[in-house]
Write a protein that holds these residues in place. Structure first.
Motif, PDB file in Angstrom:
ATOM      1  N   LYS A 147       0.819  -1.216   0.000  1.00 48.25           N
ATOM      2  CA  LYS A 147       0.000   0.000   0.000  1.00 48.25           C
ATOM      3  C   LYS A 147       0.854   1.269   0.000  1.00 48.25           C
ATOM      4  O   LYS A 147       0.497   2.277   0.620  1.00 48.25           O
ATOM      5  CB  LYS A 147      -0.989   0.014   1.176  1.00 48.25           C
ATOM      6  N   GLN A 148       2.002   1.187  -0.660  1.00 49.27           N
ATOM      7  CA  GLN A 148       2.810   2.399  -0.846  1.00 49.27           C
ATOM      8  C   GLN A 148       2.068   3.300  -1.828  1.00 49.27           C
ATOM      9  O   GLN A 148       1.512   2.808  -2.806  1.00 49.27           O
ATOM     10  CB  GLN A 148       4.173   2.033  -1.463  1.00 49.27           C
ATOM     11  N   LEU A 149       2.080   4.617  -1.573  1.00 47.02           N
ATOM     12  CA  LEU A 149       1.288   5.529  -2.418  1.00 47.02           C
ATOM     13  C   LEU A 149       1.803   5.529  -3.852  1.00 47.02           C
ATOM     14  O   LEU A 149       2.997   5.656  -4.074  1.00 47.02           O
ATOM     15  CB  LEU A 149       1.381   6.956  -1.882  1.00 47.02           C
ATOM     16  N   THR A 150       0.894   5.393  -4.802  1.00 43.65           N
ATOM     17  CA  THR A 150       1.269   5.567  -6.204  1.00 43.65           C
ATOM     18  C   THR A 150       0.042   5.866  -7.059  1.00 43.65           C
ATOM     19  O   THR A 150      -1.076   6.013  -6.535  1.00 43.65           O
ATOM     20  CB  THR A 150       2.051   4.364  -6.773  1.00 43.65           C
ATOM     21  N   GLY A 151       0.289   5.986  -8.355  1.00 41.07           N
ATOM     22  CA  GLY A 151      -0.801   6.271  -9.288  1.00 41.07           C
ATOM     23  C   GLY A 151      -0.629   5.435 -10.537  1.00 41.07           C
ATOM     24  O   GLY A 151       0.418   4.813 -10.750  1.00 41.07           O
ATOM     25  N   THR A 152      -1.670   5.428 -11.345  1.00 39.56           N
ATOM     26  CA  THR A 152      -1.621   4.678 -12.599  1.00 39.56           C
ATOM     27  C   THR A 152      -2.463   5.404 -13.632  1.00 39.56           C
ATOM     28  O   THR A 152      -3.061   6.437 -13.328  1.00 39.56           O
ATOM     29  CB  THR A 152      -2.115   3.229 -12.366  1.00 39.56           C
ATOM     30  N   VAL A 153      -2.485   4.861 -14.851  1.00 38.99           N
ATOM     31  CA  VAL A 153      -3.267   5.487 -15.923  1.00 38.99           C
ATOM     32  C   VAL A 153      -4.252   4.465 -16.479  1.00 38.99           C
ATOM     33  O   VAL A 153      -3.868   3.327 -16.769  1.00 38.99           O
ATOM     34  CB  VAL A 153      -2.333   5.960 -17.070  1.00 38.99           C
ATOM     35  N   ILE A 154      -5.513   4.873 -16.612  1.00 35.20           N
ATOM     36  CA  ILE A 154      -6.451   4.060 -17.390  1.00 35.20           C
ATOM     37  C   ILE A 154      -6.590   4.764 -18.731  1.00 35.20           C
ATOM     38  O   ILE A 154      -7.046   5.909 -18.806  1.00 35.20           O
ATOM     39  CB  ILE A 154      -7.827   3.854 -16.694  1.00 35.20           C
ATOM     40  N   ALA A 155      -6.141   4.080 -19.775  1.00 37.32           N
ATOM     41  CA  ALA A 155      -6.234   4.658 -21.123  1.00 37.32           C
ATOM     42  C   ALA A 155      -7.323   3.927 -21.891  1.00 37.32           C
ATOM     43  O   ALA A 155      -7.295   2.701 -22.008  1.00 37.32           O
ATOM     44  CB  ALA A 155      -4.899   4.532 -21.845  1.00 37.32           C
ATOM     45  N   SER A 156      -8.277   4.703 -22.380  1.00 33.62           N
ATOM     46  CA  SER A 156      -9.375   4.105 -23.150  1.00 33.62           C
ATOM     47  C   SER A 156     -10.079   5.216 -23.907  1.00 33.62           C
ATOM     48  O   SER A 156     -10.150   6.347 -23.419  1.00 33.62           O
ATOM     49  CB  SER A 156     -10.370   3.438 -22.190  1.00 33.62           C
ATOM     50  N   ASP A 157     -10.604   4.891 -25.093  1.00 35.55           N
ATOM     51  CA  ASP A 157     -11.414   5.922 -25.745  1.00 35.55           C
ATOM     52  C   ASP A 157     -12.882   5.775 -25.357  1.00 35.55           C
ATOM     53  O   ASP A 157     -13.752   6.494 -25.851  1.00 35.55           O
ATOM     54  CB  ASP A 157     -11.203   5.957 -27.280  1.00 35.55           C
TER      55      ASP A 157
END
Ligand SMILES: NC(=O)C1=CN([C@@H]2O[C@H](COP(=O)(O)OP(=O)(O)OC[C@H]3O[C@@H](n4cnc5c(N)ncnc54)[C@H](O)[C@@H]3O)[C@@H](O)[C@H]2O)C=CC1
Ligand SMILES: O=C(CO)COP(=O)(O)O
Length: 355
Positions: A147-157
């Motif tokens: 549970k270390q803080l991070t982010g991600t990307v959801i890529a979708s049209d």
């Protein structure tokens, strides 16, 4: 309180297990498909994955199964976390149990060898569905598990896919940013594995911070040049799925690709390294596939070319460093000053000097 969404995670390796844990932590019913029935039983009995994530205590709402139909029945959102080599095969097996209203999201960071395809292309071809997306970012599974803080990307049209994944995964330790450039996000995730191997090697050879910083920055130039040739938006490389993921995998020994590079730099053979890893390092195969594609399309990728020689032609890691410094002195950012213009100017002064 957000609505509950039934989620299936297909693939219970390190990443699938970490992802299932986040989804369940956020209160959503979660199925985890693994191909090995004994592993599924062990996960349900012990509420942890003894093979891939032995230290991560899973919420009891994670239900493992080795039956694809059971995993997919009633799932509204499906994450595919299978290494690229098995992706098409597993998706074909799942196809009879999938429905067009389900949202399909790949987390895989690699290419399909046949036809040099991205996972989003395989999903579109095999299913014909429209709710498709790709998840990519600086997401080392072992840090996610802590549970270390991070982010991600959801890529979708598809806006439903973007909004649903943001709602299902986002929480106080995991932020989900949206993008519409599927190829950019997917190529960022797949290509950075190549440069993580090079960075691990540089570290093992005792190279300094200036060197590592140059390597990462030139890697970014090279990967965005390649991705733009395949239709991606270069701006995506400024985001978490580009520079974000590149930084983490090029600097952390928690990255399997970085560890492959480190071991090669210490003089181990590729076979030895891959054998001892026990998990997938997509970068090894990606170097081979991307080199062939770059040759075919005439794309200048000096780091890929040099790494290919080390991995597959027995060149020494030190030679790679030499060839990196011997290449043409080109443009810093080619979206500011095109590479052709730098080459033309260099030719002009060479001509003047020889007149
Ligand atoms: N581990 C990480 O930190 C992250 C991994 N990824 C990506 O996720 C994908 C999966 O990676 P990991 O879970 O880390 O791999 P892993 O090596 O930890 O586990 C692979 C899993 O896939 C299964 N598998 C392998 N080949 C299969 C096949 N042909 N059919 C069915 N199942 C098969 C294995 O049994 C295992 O459950 C890769 O593309 C990786 O690049 C993405 C983000 C982070
Ligand atoms: O993609 C990853 C982190 O974002 C994981 O990298 P490795 O596959 O090199 O472990």
């Amino acid at each position: 309180m957000t609505a509950s969404v039934t989620v299936a995670v297909i693939g219970g390796g390190s990443f699938g297990t970490a992802l299932a844990s986040i989804v369940a932590d956020n209160g959503h019913p979660t199925r985890l498909w693994v191909r090995n029935p004994e592993l599924a039983e062990a996960i349900n009995r012990e509420h942890r994955n003894p093979r891939y994530m032995p230290d991560l205590q899973l919420p009891e709402t994670v239900q493992a199964t080795s039956d694809l139909e059971e995993a997919l029945e009633g799932a509204e959102l499906v994450f595919l976390a299978i290494p690229s080599k098995g992706f098409a095969q597993v998706l074909e097996q799942a196809r009879p149990f999938l429905k067009p209203e389900q949202l399909l999201v790949s987390t895989t960071k690699g290419f399909e060898e046949k036809g040099f395809k991205l996972m989003s292309q395989l999903m579109a071809e095999i299913t014909g569905f429209t709710h498709l997306g790709v998840l990519s970012g600086p997401n080392l599974a072992s840090e996610l598990a802590q549970k270390q803080l991070t982010g991600t990307v959801i890529a979708s049209d598809d806006d439903l896919t973007r909004a649903t994944v943001q709602q299902v995964l986002g929480n106080r330790y995991f932020r989900v940013y949206a993008n519409t450039d599927i190829y950019g996000a997917e190529l960022g995730g797949a290509l950075k594995n190549i440069y993580a191997i090079a960075a691990g090697m540089a570290a093992a050879l005792g190279m300094g911070e200036n060197t590592r910083s140059m390597l990462m920055t030139r890697a970014l130039a090279e990967m965005s040049r390649f991705a733009v040739s395949l239709g991606a938006n270069p701006m995506t490389f400024l985001g978490l799925a580009g520079v974000g993921d590149l930084i983490v995998t090029c600097t952390s020994p928690l990255s399997r690709n970085y560890r492959v590079g480190q071991a090669l730099g210490q003089g181990k053979s590729l076979d030895e390294v891959v054998e001892s890893l026990g998990q997938v390092a997509e970068g090894v195969n990606t170097v081979r596939l991307v080199k062939a594609k770059a040759d075919e399309m005439g794309i200048y990728m000096p780091l890929v070319q040099a790494l290919y020689l080390v991995l597959f032609e027995n060149h020494s890691p030190r030679e790679m460093a030499g060839s990196m410094m011997g290449n043409e002195q080109s443009t810093d950012v080619e979206f500011v000053l095109p590479r052709d213009e730098v080459l033309k100017s260099a030719q002009k002064i060479t001509r003047v000097a020889s007149d």
